[in-house]
Design an enzyme around this catalytic site. Sequence first.
Site, short mmCIF file in Angstrom:
data_model
loop_
_atom_site.label_atom_id
_atom_site.label_comp_id
_atom_site.label_asym_id
_atom_site.label_seq_id
_atom_site.Cartn_x
_atom_site.Cartn_y
_atom_site.Cartn_z
N HIS A 24 0.83 -1.21 0.00
CA HIS A 24 0.00 0.00 0.00
C HIS A 24 0.86 1.26 0.00
O HIS A 24 1.24 1.78 1.05
CB HIS A 24 -0.89 -0.03 1.25
CG HIS A 24 -2.00 0.95 1.23
ND1 HIS A 24 -3.24 0.68 1.77
CD2 HIS A 24 -2.08 2.21 0.75
CE1 HIS A 24 -4.02 1.72 1.62
NE2 HIS A 24 -3.35 2.66 1.01
N HIS B 244 1.36 5.15 -2.01
CA HIS B 244 0.88 6.15 -2.97
C HIS B 244 2.10 6.85 -3.58
O HIS B 244 2.85 7.50 -2.87
CB HIS B 244 -0.02 7.18 -2.28
CG HIS B 244 -1.28 6.58 -1.74
ND1 HIS B 244 -2.43 6.44 -2.49
CD2 HIS B 244 -1.57 6.07 -0.53
CE1 HIS B 244 -3.37 5.86 -1.76
NE2 HIS B 244 -2.88 5.63 -0.56
N LEU B 245 2.27 6.66 -4.89
CA LEU B 245 3.44 7.26 -5.55
C LEU B 245 3.06 8.53 -6.32
O LEU B 245 3.95 9.23 -6.81
CB LEU B 245 4.12 6.25 -6.48
CG LEU B 245 4.77 5.06 -5.77
CD1 LEU B 245 5.42 4.11 -6.78
CD2 LEU B 245 5.81 5.51 -4.75
N ARG B 246 1.77 8.81 -6.43
CA ARG B 246 1.25 10.09 -6.95
C ARG B 246 1.51 10.36 -8.43
O ARG B 246 1.08 11.39 -8.94
CB ARG B 246 1.80 11.28 -6.15
CG ARG B 246 1.51 11.20 -4.67
CD ARG B 246 0.02 11.30 -4.38
NE ARG B 246 -0.22 11.41 -2.96
CZ ARG B 246 -1.20 10.74 -2.33
NH1 ARG B 246 -2.04 9.97 -3.00
NH2 ARG B 246 -1.37 10.90 -1.05
N HIS C 195 -10.70 -0.43 0.98
CA HIS C 195 -10.64 0.69 1.93
C HIS C 195 -12.00 0.69 2.61
O HIS C 195 -12.99 1.14 2.04
CB HIS C 195 -10.38 1.99 1.14
CG HIS C 195 -10.51 3.24 1.93
ND1 HIS C 195 -9.48 4.14 2.05
CD2 HIS C 195 -11.55 3.76 2.62
CE1 HIS C 195 -9.89 5.16 2.79
NE2 HIS C 195 -11.13 4.96 3.14
N HIS D 185 -5.39 -0.94 5.71
CA HIS D 185 -5.24 -0.13 6.93
C HIS D 185 -6.32 -0.34 8.01
O HIS D 185 -7.10 0.56 8.32
CB HIS D 185 -5.13 1.36 6.60
CG HIS D 185 -6.04 1.89 5.51
ND1 HIS D 185 -7.40 1.67 5.48
CD2 HIS D 185 -5.76 2.66 4.43
CE1 HIS D 185 -7.92 2.27 4.42
NE2 HIS D 185 -6.94 2.87 3.78
N ASP E 179 0.79 2.63 3.71
CA ASP E 179 -0.11 3.70 3.27
C ASP E 179 0.67 5.01 3.14
O ASP E 179 0.18 6.08 3.51
CB ASP E 179 -1.31 3.86 4.22
CG ASP E 179 -2.43 4.70 3.58
OD1 ASP E 179 -2.30 5.12 2.41
OD2 ASP E 179 -3.44 4.95 4.28
N PRO F 92 -5.85 13.98 3.86
CA PRO F 92 -5.41 12.96 4.82
C PRO F 92 -4.22 12.18 4.27
O PRO F 92 -4.13 11.94 3.07
CB PRO F 92 -6.64 12.05 4.92
CG PRO F 92 -7.32 12.19 3.58
CD PRO F 92 -7.02 13.58 3.08
#
Length: 432
Positions: free
Chosen positions: A57, A59-61, A178, A231, A306, A324
């Site tokens: 998990h 996030h590489l954007r 999620h 998560h 995350d 967040p």
Amino acid sequence: MSRVLLKQVRPYGEGDPVDLLVENGLVADIAPEIDADADELLHLGGAVVLPGFVDLHTHLREPGREDAETIETGSMAAALGGYTAVFAMANTDPVADNAVVVEHVWRRGRETGLVDVHPVGAVTVGLNGEQLAELGTMARSAAQVRVFSDDGRCVHDPLIMRRALEYTRSFGGLIAQHAEEPRLTVRAQAHEGANAARLGLAGWPAAAEESIVARDCLLAGHTGGRLHICHVSTAGTAEILRWWKARQEPGEVSAEVTPHHLLLTDERLATYDPVNKVNPPLRTETDVRALRQALADGTVDCVATDHAPHAAQDKDCEWSAARPGMLGLQTALSIVVQTMVRAGLLDWRGVARVMSERPAEIAGLADQGRPVAVGEPANLAVVDPDAVWTVRGAELASLASNSPYEGMRLPGRVVATLLRGRVTAHEGKVRR
Ligand code: DOR
């Protein structure tokens, strides 16, 4: 032939230090004293060697928010954090809900070459929760997507969830949920409890997570599909998972917990600093204790970061406007050492299990999460268990600096990472 010789390491922190020789991407020898010509010699002074970490998990954007993180900077953070594989979440812009975007992410990961970047495909078109994305096309693409998630949003429609679980069965895909019932978290800003009430922030009740987890366990059982809960944040979710796993219904349910939910609580709200805003929110001490226990006993399978980088303007603003999410890749190991190893809840074999072996199994990666043993792929994380370091967000490799551990002194540090026998990070520096 490329050769790397690791001098004085302790596989799983057990026994006397040994030397470990890597040849052509594989562990070639482990012995008390190895004398070999090597292209690289690392003196590691008795550090612990584990299988490289696998993050389900991240996030590489990229594409879309390259001002917060790129595949390159996120890969650097991953290598420095001991990771040899990461799963890049689909909530990019454009959303990774088709073969073109997932192949782009996969290719950029390969070009960067510091960590295996596996794109996660969206479950629904545009993360809209209404129409299934082309899961089979993404699975058949060059990226060979096996993990699907609308993370950031919940697949809240039970019929869509059922169809996703059914459809991905045909190729062994995994739906990573999620868990957040959106009707219960309208305008939610923080864990629903006394601390949020004191600040006048709308609450995110534990039941919003738990109701979806219970529903989706039932759907996984009904369909025989593979479900992974992202998560996990509440004691109640741990209880539901414990109950469900004991039933051994058809299908398969696994779960992850983040480092921040293992350490931090909603007491942090008192700072009113949006660096502490995350979804699901930081919960209570009771939840933290239950999550540590659930990770120790296998109810929760693994740790996932995350890792959620955000640009300064999206965090340095008032709480309700802030996005967040928190950085996680470079601090995960230390938080696990602090909350689990130092607390006597996991030994180093346990750390290997929750940070490498189980996530690799859940995602179906054959060459990750393998034992530290002769003949196995040299995907390795070397950890100095005695190091203590101070977190400085600005010094982390991520483009963003939203670390909730700013200024904290944390135990344990990754000193080297090897991906298929190539040193990708050593002593805090990325190796190209
Ligand atoms: O805190 C979070 N940030 N939780 C999520 O589910 C999404 C993530 C993000 O994309 O920033």
